[in-house]
Design a protein around this motif. Structure first.
Motif, PDB file in Angstrom:
ATOM      1  N   ILE A  59       0.830  -1.212   0.000  1.00  0.00           N
ATOM      2  CA  ILE A  59       0.000   0.000   0.000  1.00  0.00           C
ATOM      3  C   ILE A  59       0.862   1.259   0.000  1.00  0.00           C
ATOM      4  O   ILE A  59       1.950   1.280   0.574  1.00  0.00           O
ATOM      5  N   ARG A  60       0.393   2.279  -0.664  1.00  0.00           N
ATOM      6  CA  ARG A  60       1.061   3.585  -0.664  1.00  0.00           C
ATOM      7  C   ARG A  60       0.029   4.648  -0.337  1.00  0.00           C
ATOM      8  O   ARG A  60      -1.113   4.577  -0.804  1.00  0.00           O
ATOM      9  N   LEU A  61       0.472   5.618   0.477  1.00  0.00           N
ATOM     10  CA  LEU A  61      -0.432   6.720   0.829  1.00  0.00           C
ATOM     11  C   LEU A  61       0.242   8.032   0.453  1.00  0.00           C
ATOM     12  O   LEU A  61       1.277   8.393   1.009  1.00  0.00           O
TER      13      LEU A  61
ATOM     14  N   ASP B  27      12.976 -12.776   5.852  1.00  0.00           N
ATOM     15  CA  ASP B  27      13.043 -11.322   5.990  1.00  0.00           C
ATOM     16  C   ASP B  27      14.387 -10.764   5.542  1.00  0.00           C
ATOM     17  O   ASP B  27      15.424 -11.404   5.683  1.00  0.00           O
ATOM     18  N   LYS B  28      14.326  -9.509   5.067  1.00  0.00           N
ATOM     19  CA  LYS B  28      15.554  -8.897   4.539  1.00  0.00           C
ATOM     20  C   LYS B  28      16.620  -8.704   5.616  1.00  0.00           C
ATOM     21  O   LYS B  28      17.804  -8.654   5.317  1.00  0.00           O
ATOM     22  N   SER B  29      16.193  -8.623   6.879  1.00  0.00           N
ATOM     23  CA  SER B  29      17.189  -8.424   7.933  1.00  0.00           C
ATOM     24  C   SER B  29      18.025  -9.685   8.151  1.00  0.00           C
ATOM     25  O   SER B  29      19.062  -9.650   8.788  1.00  0.00           O
TER      26      SER B  29
ATOM     27  N   VAL C 103      16.411  -8.683  -1.668  1.00  0.00           N
ATOM     28  CA  VAL C 103      17.630  -8.996  -2.426  1.00  0.00           C
ATOM     29  C   VAL C 103      17.968  -7.792  -3.301  1.00  0.00           C
ATOM     30  O   VAL C 103      17.208  -7.432  -4.188  1.00  0.00           O
ATOM     31  N   GLU C 104      19.098  -7.163  -2.974  1.00  0.00           N
ATOM     32  CA  GLU C 104      19.445  -5.927  -3.679  1.00  0.00           C
ATOM     33  C   GLU C 104      20.606  -6.107  -4.643  1.00  0.00           C
ATOM     34  O   GLU C 104      20.830  -5.253  -5.503  1.00  0.00           O
ATOM     35  N   THR C 105      21.379  -7.167  -4.500  1.00  0.00           N
ATOM     36  CA  THR C 105      22.593  -7.293  -5.326  1.00  0.00           C
ATOM     37  C   THR C 105      22.623  -8.631  -6.061  1.00  0.00           C
ATOM     38  O   THR C 105      21.957  -9.595  -5.669  1.00  0.00           O
TER      39      THR C 105
ATOM     40  N   GLY D 234      12.982  -8.210  -4.524  1.00  0.00           N
ATOM     41  CA  GLY D 234      13.923  -7.211  -4.017  1.00  0.00           C
ATOM     42  C   GLY D 234      14.265  -6.158  -5.041  1.00  0.00           C
ATOM     43  O   GLY D 234      13.912  -6.269  -6.220  1.00  0.00           O
ATOM     44  N   TYR D 235      14.964  -5.118  -4.548  1.00  0.00           N
ATOM     45  CA  TYR D 235      15.302  -4.004  -5.417  1.00  0.00           C
ATOM     46  C   TYR D 235      16.191  -4.427  -6.585  1.00  0.00           C
ATOM     47  O   TYR D 235      16.280  -3.724  -7.582  1.00  0.00           O
ATOM     48  N   PHE D 236      16.880  -5.583  -6.433  1.00  0.00           N
ATOM     49  CA  PHE D 236      17.724  -6.025  -7.541  1.00  0.00           C
ATOM     50  C   PHE D 236      16.878  -6.145  -8.813  1.00  0.00           C
ATOM     51  O   PHE D 236      17.301  -5.753  -9.890  1.00  0.00           O
TER      52      PHE D 236
END
Ligand code: C2E
Ligand code: CA
Ligand code: CA
Length: 645
Positions: A428-430, A569-571, A604-606, A623-625
């Motif tokens: 969701i985005r607000l 989880d990403k952490s 997962v970014e890379t 992930g952003y990758f």
């Protein structure tokens, strides 16, 4: 009017009643705070009125006492007796918490005029014989101006009634009636005594009035917390409502222990009360050392509030510094050594915090965030943009629900086996005019606490269903969309009909929806949660476990859920410098696979991380990758282009 042969039985009773009242005040330690102090003073004044009344009558009844001594005792009696009504007026003002208004208006002197007149009249009566005198037979006789004592008493009693009526909201009905009922009782007493001077009922009825106030108005157990001796949270709320209603300037120190829930879990009830007692005695010590007249409130769950009226600001700062020291030192309670984390914040009302609602948001919402380092001031906190948003969150969310101004973004999820995107997570985005984009991390917790998450959740689900039923979606060949389901939604008895209703309305197959729940959903062990999840699962909807690795990851509880996917989880995924964490991660993945569950790796970014999880045999990557969450249009475009390749 000649007065002789009075009997003292009523006065003796009054003496006993007043002694008991004073003892009870002292034993209950009701001596702090202006209202309590004036009540004690009032009780002492009534007590001495009785004593002087008795003395003067004993002297009158004894033949041949010196006239000087008799004048003196009668004068003392009359002066002290006539202090009660004005004192009761002062006490009533304290009860309404409006001292600052009275003082500002400077009308105190005017209201004291009748009392001053009486004192002068009584003091001069040996020469003027206006109030009383001893006649030829040396008998106590009322003078021609004796009636002004009654006039003054009636004046103050009227004043009390009018004042209490004007501020009835501040004192509440029960206390109001107790205070107002003093008037008829006093009138009866004065009338009886005026016409039958031998029946000394006046002091007795006055002591009964004091008893009434003690029982109905001065009830410490209603306002004081027994563990700490501090004022209760409910008292804080009612006192603060009065502060804002009467525009009374106060400075408040807020102390909020941010790790209190954990400590309470660790120490259980007895240990926690011991800790609170230790804290309370230290706070009391600070109050004594700094020498302020601050009211301390025990505001539940490791929160304390210290309220200063028109304070010396240096003292407030010293107080806050000492509190900060106390709450960042380790505390020994029984044989345990406990580390607290707390926010200490100073705010001025009504300068910084304008009304009661803002106060509630300020103390409940904002101070539970972690800002331990320094002493905070409301001024500084207000500059923080999160605060501005949080303080208006209810309106922001209700407006957004009303106007349907939420947007749903989609973050693609990549299948390693199929080498293409097979699903997406709806996020969701607000977007608001005033604050721009508001992070879900900021508004979702608020929405959960306020229950608004149910409406927000249905908006998201409806949006997702609409998307799935669209031609756009059909052309993408995606298998399903993952939708986040908060614990509060899982507890809603209408969840199942709501979901099935939306699926029907948009002609969406249950296998096109996957619901993400967190492990906490199962930790609450609420039957309704299990029932909702298994009913939805029976309908054909699959479930993912979100945020694996952030909670306690109780595998037994996880095994009880009808899950098909675990989202790591990403952490948990950046294990580069931590070989132990690496073991946990790889073993967890192995265990999940052995349980025949599929894995989505989040965050997962890379490329190197992607390679690593491919190597570990995970099924899906998010992930952003690959992509950030995208608005629906961009998402459609992204999948079209990526999956074509
Ligand atoms: P979540 O369910 O764990 O969602 C994943 C979050 O990780 C999203 O944050 C996403 O943007 C972010 N993320 C994805 N890939 C990466 C990455 O490679 N690196 C980093 N640093 N972050 C990545 P977002 O959208 O801000 O949402 C935050 C949380 O808000 C979500 O965490 C979820 O708990 C909650 N939320 C979002 N939308 C909804 C909703 O519709 N309903 C409910 N109940 N909660 C929602
Ligand atoms: Ca999620
Ligand atoms: Ca997650």
């Amino acid at each position: 009017m000649l007065v002789t042969g009075k009997n003292l039985y009523f006065d003796y009773c009054a003496l006993i009643v007043m002694t008991l009242i004073i003892l009870s005040i002292l034993l209950k330690r009701m001596t702090r705070g202006r209202t309590n102090r004036y009540f004690l003073l009032l009780a002492v004044v009534v007590f001495f009125s009785v004593v002087y009344d008795i003395c003067s009558i004993i002297l009158d009844n004894r033949y041949g006492e010196s006239t000087d001594l008799r004048y003196l005792t009668h004068m003392c009696y009359l002066i002290i007796r006539n202090l009660t009504a004005p004192l009761l007026a002062v006490y009533t003002i304290c009860l309404t918490d409006t001292w600052h208004i009275i003082r500002r208006k400077g009308k105190l002197f005017l209201s004291a005029l009748p009392l001053i007149a009486i004192i002068i009249a009584v003091l001069s009566t040996p020469f003027t014989h206006a109030i009383f005198y001893f006649d030829n037979h040396n008998v106590y006789t009322r003078g021609p101006l004796f009636f002004i004592l009654y006039v003054s008493a009636i004046f103050y009693l009227f004043y009390i009634i009018l004042y209490a009526t004007a501020y009835i909201k501040n004192i509440g009905m029960q206390k109001y009636f107790a205070i107002v009922s003093i008037f008829p009782m006093q009138v009866v007493a004065m009338t009886v005594q005026y016409y039958y001077p031998n029946i000394l009922i006046e002091m007795f009825l006055t002591s009964i009035c004091a008893l009434l106030v003690l029982f109905i108005v001065q009830r410490p157990e209603a306002s004081i917390d027994l563990t700490t001796g501090f004022l209760k949270a409910s008292t804080f709320n009612s006192d603060m409502k009065n502060v804002f209603a009467n525009k009374k300037p106060v400075t408040i120190i807020f102390i909020t222990t941010t790790n209190f829930d954990i400590i309470r879990d660790l120490l259980a009830y007895t240990g926690t009360s011991k800790l609170i007692k230790v804290l309370a005695s230290r706070i009391n010590k600070i109050n004594m050392i700094v020498d302020t007249e601050a009211d301390v409130y025990n505001y539940e769950s490791g929160k304390f509030r210290v309220v200063f009226e028109e304070p010396d600001f240096d003292k407030v700062e010293i107080f806050a510094k000492e509190l900060k020291k106390l709450f960042s030192s380790n505390i020994k309670a029984s044989s345990l050594d406990i580390t607290l984390r707390a926010n200490v914040c100073i705010a001025k009302c009504p300068d910084d915090i304008k009304n009661f609602d803002s106060l509630v948001v300020f103390s409940n919402e904002f101070l539970k965030l972690d800002f331990h380092k320094e002493i905070l001031t409301a001024q500084n906190l207000f500059k923080n943009s999160d605060y501005k948003i949080l303080s208006k969150m209810e309106k922001i969310l209700t407006d957004a629900i009303k106007n349907r101004s939420f947007e749903v973004y989609y973050q693609p999820i990549y299948s390693i086996k199929q080498k293409k995107f097979i699903s997406a997570e709806a996020l969701i985005r607000l977007n608001t005019e005033e604050f721009g984009f508001i992070r879900p991390d900021l508004f979702i917790p608020y929405a959960e606490e306020s229950g608004l998450i149910n409406s927000i959740g249905s908006i998201v689900l409806e949006d997702v269903c609409k998307f799935i039923s669209s031609e756009d979606f059909k052309s993408l060949n995606l298998e399903y969309i993952e939708v986040n389901l908060s614990v509060i939604q899982c507890m809603n008895i209408d969840l199942v009909p709501l979901v099935s209703g939306l699926l029907n309305k948009y002609n969406v197959r249950p296998d096109q929806i996957n619901l993400e729940v967190t492990e906490t959903a199962t930790a609450y062990s609420q039957q309704i949660i299990h029932k909702n999840i298994s009913d939805l699962n029976a309908m054909g909807i699959s479930f993912s476990l979100d945020d694996f690795g952030t909670g306690y990851s109780n595998m037994i509880r996880i095994a009880e859920l009808p899950l098909s996917i675990i989202k790591i989880d990403k952490s948990m995924i950046n294990t580069e410098n931590n070989p132990d964490l690496e073991v946990i991660l790889t073993q967890s993945i192995k265990m999940i696979k052995d349980m025949n569950l599929e894995i989505v790796v989040e965050g997962v970014e890379t490329e190197s991380l992607l390679g690593k999880f491919i190597g570990l045999g995970c099924e899906y990557i998010q992930g952003y990758f690959f992509s950030k969450p995208l608005p629906r249009k961009d998402f459609v475009k992204f999948i079209m282009e990526s999956n074509e390749k």
